[in-house]
Design an enzyme around this catalytic site. Structure first.
Site, PDB file in Angstrom:
ATOM      1  CG  HIS A 147       0.735  19.298  -7.758  1.00  0.00           C
ATOM      2  ND1 HIS A 147       1.495  18.767  -6.734  1.00  0.00           N
ATOM      3  CD2 HIS A 147      -0.327  18.480  -7.910  1.00  0.00           C
ATOM      4  CE1 HIS A 147       0.923  17.670  -6.298  1.00  0.00           C
ATOM      5  NE2 HIS A 147      -0.185  17.472  -6.987  1.00  0.00           N
TER       6      HIS A 147
ATOM      7  CG  HIS B  15      -3.571  15.857  -1.241  1.00  0.00           C
ATOM      8  ND1 HIS B  15      -3.072  14.771  -0.555  1.00  0.00           N
ATOM      9  CD2 HIS B  15      -3.575  15.512  -2.551  1.00  0.00           C
ATOM     10  CE1 HIS B  15      -2.788  13.804  -1.404  1.00  0.00           C
ATOM     11  NE2 HIS B  15      -3.082  14.228  -2.621  1.00  0.00           N
TER      12      HIS B  15
END
Length: 284
Positions: free
Chosen positions: A37, A79
Protein backbone atom coordinates in the site's frame (compact mmCIF):
# COMPACT_ATOMS: atom_id res chain seq x y z
CA UNK A 1 -20.04 17.88 -17.15
CA UNK A 2 -16.66 17.73 -18.86
CA UNK A 3 -15.81 15.76 -21.96
CA UNK A 4 -14.05 12.89 -20.15
CA UNK A 5 -17.25 11.97 -18.32
CA UNK A 6 -19.81 13.18 -20.87
CA UNK A 7 -19.70 10.14 -23.14
CA UNK A 8 -21.18 10.22 -26.61
CA UNK A 9 -23.83 7.75 -27.76
CA UNK A 10 -21.06 5.87 -29.59
CA UNK A 11 -19.06 5.61 -26.36
CA UNK A 12 -22.14 4.36 -24.50
CA UNK A 13 -22.76 1.63 -27.06
CA UNK A 14 -19.15 0.52 -26.73
CA UNK A 15 -19.32 0.51 -22.94
CA UNK A 16 -22.55 -1.49 -22.90
CA UNK A 17 -20.62 -4.36 -24.47
CA UNK A 18 -17.93 -4.31 -21.76
CA UNK A 19 -18.27 -7.04 -19.15
CA UNK A 20 -15.81 -8.20 -16.50
CA UNK A 21 -14.49 -11.20 -18.39
CA UNK A 22 -10.76 -10.36 -18.53
CA UNK A 23 -8.94 -13.33 -17.03
CA UNK A 24 -6.56 -11.98 -14.41
CA UNK A 25 -4.69 -15.20 -13.67
CA UNK A 26 -1.52 -13.59 -15.01
CA UNK A 27 -1.53 -11.13 -12.09
CA UNK A 28 -1.86 -13.88 -9.49
CA UNK A 29 0.79 -16.59 -9.87
CA UNK A 30 0.42 -17.00 -6.10
CA UNK A 31 -2.41 -16.03 -3.79
CA UNK A 32 -3.03 -14.08 -1.82
CA UNK A 33 -0.86 -11.58 -3.64
CA UNK A 34 0.96 -9.20 -1.31
CA UNK A 35 0.16 -5.68 -2.52
CA UNK A 36 2.24 -2.97 -0.86
CA UNK A 37 0.00 0.00 0.00
CA UNK A 38 1.67 3.17 -1.32
CA UNK A 39 4.75 0.97 -1.46
CA UNK A 40 6.35 -0.32 1.73
CA UNK A 41 4.89 2.73 3.43
CA UNK A 42 5.59 1.63 7.01
CA UNK A 43 9.31 1.50 6.25
CA UNK A 44 9.75 4.26 3.67
CA UNK A 45 8.02 7.51 2.63
CA UNK A 46 4.69 6.64 1.03
CA UNK A 47 4.29 6.86 -2.73
CA UNK A 48 8.01 7.33 -3.42
CA UNK A 49 10.47 5.30 -5.44
CA UNK A 50 12.13 4.33 -2.15
CA UNK A 51 8.85 2.81 -0.96
CA UNK A 52 8.25 0.96 -4.22
CA UNK A 53 11.73 -0.52 -4.51
CA UNK A 54 11.65 -1.47 -0.83
CA UNK A 55 8.34 -3.25 -1.38
CA UNK A 56 9.85 -5.37 -4.13
CA UNK A 57 12.86 -6.18 -1.95
CA UNK A 58 10.53 -7.22 0.89
CA UNK A 59 8.72 -9.73 -1.30
CA UNK A 60 5.67 -7.80 -2.49
CA UNK A 61 3.93 -9.13 -5.59
CA UNK A 62 2.53 -5.69 -6.41
CA UNK A 63 2.55 -2.09 -5.29
CA UNK A 64 -0.46 0.15 -4.89
CA UNK A 65 -0.11 3.86 -5.61
CA UNK A 66 -2.18 7.01 -6.05
CA UNK A 67 -2.02 8.99 -9.28
CA UNK A 68 -3.04 12.57 -10.03
CA UNK A 69 -2.26 15.12 -12.73
CA UNK A 70 0.15 17.98 -12.22
CA UNK A 71 -0.89 21.43 -13.41
CA UNK A 72 0.80 20.72 -16.73
CA UNK A 73 -0.93 17.38 -17.19
CA UNK A 74 1.72 14.86 -16.09
CA UNK A 75 0.55 11.79 -14.09
CA UNK A 76 2.38 12.02 -10.74
CA UNK A 77 2.18 9.99 -7.53
CA UNK A 78 0.54 11.60 -4.49
CA UNK A 79 -2.31 10.48 -2.24
CA UNK A 80 -3.64 13.76 -0.88
CA UNK A 81 -5.09 16.61 -2.96
CA UNK A 82 -2.31 18.79 -1.50
CA UNK A 83 1.41 18.22 -0.97
CA UNK A 84 1.32 19.55 2.60
CA UNK A 85 1.30 16.30 4.60
CA UNK A 86 4.08 14.36 2.90
CA UNK A 87 6.46 17.04 1.53
CA UNK A 88 8.13 20.27 2.60
CA UNK A 89 5.85 22.26 0.30
CA UNK A 90 2.32 23.59 0.36
CA UNK A 91 -0.47 23.76 -2.16
CA UNK A 92 -2.77 21.69 -4.34
CA UNK A 93 -1.20 19.18 -6.67
CA UNK A 94 -3.43 20.45 -9.46
CA UNK A 95 -1.95 23.95 -9.04
CA UNK A 96 1.70 22.84 -9.23
CA UNK A 97 3.69 22.09 -12.37
CA UNK A 98 5.87 18.99 -12.58
CA UNK A 99 8.95 21.18 -12.18
CA UNK A 100 7.53 22.67 -8.97
CA UNK A 101 6.62 19.23 -7.63
CA UNK A 102 10.11 17.93 -8.40
CA UNK A 103 11.65 20.63 -6.20
CA UNK A 104 9.83 19.27 -3.13
CA UNK A 105 11.37 16.91 -0.60
CA UNK A 106 9.04 13.93 -0.26
CA UNK A 107 11.16 11.92 2.17
CA UNK A 108 12.43 13.95 5.10
CA UNK A 109 9.09 14.09 6.92
CA UNK A 110 9.22 10.30 7.22
CA UNK A 111 12.86 10.14 8.31
CA UNK A 112 15.94 12.28 7.77
CA UNK A 113 17.62 9.37 6.00
CA UNK A 114 15.11 9.79 3.16
CA UNK A 115 15.85 13.50 2.67
CA UNK A 116 15.99 14.34 -1.00
CA UNK A 117 13.43 11.74 -2.07
CA UNK A 118 11.32 13.29 -4.83
CA UNK A 119 7.71 13.09 -5.95
CA UNK A 120 7.78 10.47 -8.72
CA UNK A 121 5.89 10.45 -11.97
CA UNK A 122 3.92 7.38 -12.95
CA UNK A 123 6.34 6.86 -15.84
CA UNK A 124 9.27 6.80 -13.41
CA UNK A 125 7.53 4.16 -11.31
CA UNK A 126 6.92 2.01 -14.40
CA UNK A 127 10.61 2.33 -15.28
CA UNK A 128 11.70 1.46 -11.73
CA UNK A 129 9.70 -1.78 -11.57
CA UNK A 130 10.08 -2.81 -15.21
CA UNK A 131 12.94 -5.19 -14.46
CA UNK A 132 11.82 -6.13 -10.93
CA UNK A 133 10.65 -9.75 -11.18
CA UNK A 134 7.00 -9.56 -12.23
CA UNK A 135 5.86 -6.89 -9.77
CA UNK A 136 2.65 -5.30 -11.01
CA UNK A 137 1.03 -2.00 -10.10
CA UNK A 138 -2.39 -1.19 -8.69
CA UNK A 139 -2.91 2.35 -9.97
CA UNK A 140 -5.60 4.18 -8.01
CA UNK A 141 -7.08 7.06 -9.97
CA UNK A 142 -7.43 9.75 -7.30
CA UNK A 143 -8.83 12.76 -9.13
CA UNK A 144 -11.71 12.85 -6.66
CA UNK A 145 -11.49 16.64 -6.24
CA UNK A 146 -10.62 17.38 -9.88
CA UNK A 147 -13.07 15.16 -11.77
CA UNK A 148 -13.04 15.53 -15.51
CA UNK A 149 -9.41 16.66 -15.61
CA UNK A 150 -8.37 14.03 -18.16
CA UNK A 151 -6.49 11.78 -15.73
CA UNK A 152 -8.03 8.56 -17.01
CA UNK A 153 -7.06 9.26 -20.63
CA UNK A 154 -3.54 10.36 -19.65
CA UNK A 155 -2.93 7.22 -17.60
CA UNK A 156 -4.34 4.88 -20.24
CA UNK A 157 -2.19 6.50 -22.94
CA UNK A 158 0.94 6.25 -20.76
CA UNK A 159 0.28 2.56 -20.08
CA UNK A 160 0.02 1.96 -23.80
CA UNK A 161 3.18 3.91 -24.66
CA UNK A 162 5.22 2.07 -22.03
CA UNK A 163 3.77 -1.36 -22.86
CA UNK A 164 2.52 -1.89 -19.30
CA UNK A 165 -0.96 -3.25 -20.06
CA UNK A 166 -0.14 -6.65 -18.48
CA UNK A 167 1.42 -5.09 -15.39
CA UNK A 168 -1.42 -2.88 -14.11
CA UNK A 169 -4.80 -2.98 -12.40
CA UNK A 170 -6.55 0.40 -12.27
CA UNK A 171 -8.85 1.18 -9.36
CA UNK A 172 -11.04 3.98 -8.04
CA UNK A 173 -13.85 4.72 -5.62
CA UNK A 174 -15.50 6.57 -8.51
CA UNK A 175 -17.28 4.18 -10.90
CA UNK A 176 -17.27 6.84 -13.62
CA UNK A 177 -13.47 6.76 -13.61
CA UNK A 178 -13.57 3.00 -14.22
CA UNK A 179 -16.09 3.51 -17.01
CA UNK A 180 -13.80 6.08 -18.61
CA UNK A 181 -10.86 3.64 -18.55
CA UNK A 182 -12.97 1.00 -20.27
CA UNK A 183 -14.07 3.46 -22.94
CA UNK A 184 -10.46 4.41 -23.69
CA UNK A 185 -9.17 0.81 -23.51
CA UNK A 186 -11.65 -2.04 -22.89
CA UNK A 187 -8.74 -4.45 -22.44
CA UNK A 188 -7.42 -2.82 -19.28
CA UNK A 189 -8.56 -4.44 -16.00
CA UNK A 190 -10.19 -2.22 -13.39
CA UNK A 191 -11.27 -2.59 -9.77
CA UNK A 192 -14.01 -0.91 -7.77
CA UNK A 193 -12.88 0.36 -4.38
CA UNK A 194 -15.49 0.25 -1.62
CA UNK A 195 -15.66 0.87 2.13
CA UNK A 196 -18.21 0.00 4.77
CA UNK A 197 -18.61 3.67 5.73
CA UNK A 198 -19.66 4.71 2.21
CA UNK A 199 -23.29 5.32 1.15
CA UNK A 200 -25.01 2.07 0.27
CA UNK A 201 -25.18 2.75 -3.48
CA UNK A 202 -21.38 3.12 -3.56
CA UNK A 203 -20.65 0.47 -0.92
CA UNK A 204 -22.66 -2.11 -2.87
CA UNK A 205 -21.47 -0.85 -6.28
CA UNK A 206 -24.96 -0.35 -7.67
CA UNK A 207 -23.44 1.17 -10.81
CA UNK A 208 -21.57 -2.02 -11.69
CA UNK A 209 -23.76 -2.71 -14.77
CA UNK A 210 -22.90 0.80 -15.97
CA UNK A 211 -19.23 0.58 -14.93
CA UNK A 212 -18.15 -3.08 -15.21
CA UNK A 213 -15.00 -4.18 -13.42
CA UNK A 214 -12.91 -7.30 -12.92
CA UNK A 215 -12.03 -6.88 -9.25
CA UNK A 216 -13.56 -5.55 -6.07
CA UNK A 217 -11.48 -3.86 -3.37
CA UNK A 218 -13.50 -3.81 -0.13
CA UNK A 219 -12.03 -2.45 3.07
CA UNK A 220 -11.37 -4.84 5.96
CA UNK A 221 -14.54 -3.82 7.81
CA UNK A 222 -16.72 -4.61 4.80
CA UNK A 223 -15.00 -7.91 4.08
CA UNK A 224 -15.46 -9.04 7.68
CA UNK A 225 -19.20 -8.50 7.29
CA UNK A 226 -19.62 -10.05 3.84
CA UNK A 227 -16.79 -12.56 3.44
CA UNK A 228 -14.79 -13.08 0.26
CA UNK A 229 -17.28 -15.66 -1.08
CA UNK A 230 -19.88 -12.92 -1.56
CA UNK A 231 -17.68 -11.28 -4.21
CA UNK A 232 -16.25 -14.52 -5.60
CA UNK A 233 -19.73 -15.81 -6.43
CA UNK A 234 -20.22 -12.69 -8.53
CA UNK A 235 -17.05 -13.36 -10.50
CA UNK A 236 -14.76 -10.76 -8.97
CA UNK A 237 -11.17 -10.95 -7.86
CA UNK A 238 -10.96 -9.70 -4.26
CA UNK A 239 -8.16 -7.48 -2.95
CA UNK A 240 -8.81 -6.25 0.58
CA UNK A 241 -7.41 -3.06 2.15
CA UNK A 242 -5.61 -2.07 4.35
CA UNK A 243 -4.34 -5.08 6.33
CA UNK A 244 -1.48 -4.73 8.80
CA UNK A 245 -2.66 -7.20 11.47
CA UNK A 246 -1.33 -10.76 10.87
CA UNK A 247 -4.51 -12.25 12.36
CA UNK A 248 -6.69 -10.35 9.90
CA UNK A 249 -4.35 -11.42 7.11
CA UNK A 250 -4.78 -15.06 8.13
CA UNK A 251 -8.56 -14.67 8.27
CA UNK A 252 -8.79 -13.11 4.81
CA UNK A 253 -6.32 -15.59 3.31
CA UNK A 254 -8.43 -18.46 4.69
CA UNK A 255 -11.46 -16.96 2.94
CA UNK A 256 -9.66 -17.08 -0.39
CA UNK A 257 -8.98 -13.43 -1.11
CA UNK A 258 -6.78 -12.79 -4.11
CA UNK A 259 -4.77 -9.94 -2.61
CA UNK A 260 -3.81 -8.35 0.71
CA UNK A 261 -3.19 -4.62 0.42
CA UNK A 262 -0.84 -3.74 3.28
CA UNK A 263 1.63 -1.15 4.56
CA UNK A 264 3.86 -4.01 5.79
CA UNK A 265 4.48 -6.43 2.91
CA UNK A 266 7.17 -8.25 4.91
CA UNK A 267 4.59 -9.14 7.58
CA UNK A 268 2.18 -10.49 4.98
CA UNK A 269 4.94 -12.49 3.28
CA UNK A 270 6.03 -13.95 6.63
CA UNK A 271 2.43 -14.86 7.47
CA UNK A 272 2.15 -16.77 4.21
CA UNK A 273 5.37 -18.62 4.90
CA UNK A 274 4.23 -19.47 8.43
CA UNK A 275 0.87 -20.70 7.16
CA UNK A 276 2.40 -22.64 4.31
CA UNK A 277 0.51 -20.63 1.68
CA UNK A 278 -2.33 -21.88 -0.48
CA UNK A 279 -0.24 -22.00 -3.66
CA UNK A 280 3.37 -22.82 -4.37
CA UNK A 281 5.51 -19.70 -4.17
CA UNK A 282 7.24 -19.46 -7.58
CA UNK A 283 9.86 -17.12 -6.14
CA UNK A 284 11.00 -19.47 -3.35
Amino acid sequence: MTRDLAFTHHDLRLTNHIVHVINLDYLYPRTPAVIAHRGASAAAPENTLAAFTSAAALGADAVELDVKLSKDGVPIIMHDPTVDRTTDGRGRVADLTLAALKRLDAGAKKDAKFAGERVPTLAEVFEAVADTRSVWINVELTNYTTRGDGLERAVVELIGRMNFRRRVLLSSFNPLALRAVKVFDPGLPVAQLTAQRMPVYLREAWLAPFAPHEARHPDAAQLKLKGAAYYKRRGYRVNVWTNNDPEDMKLFASQGVDGLITDVPEVARQMMKDEGGRMKDPYG
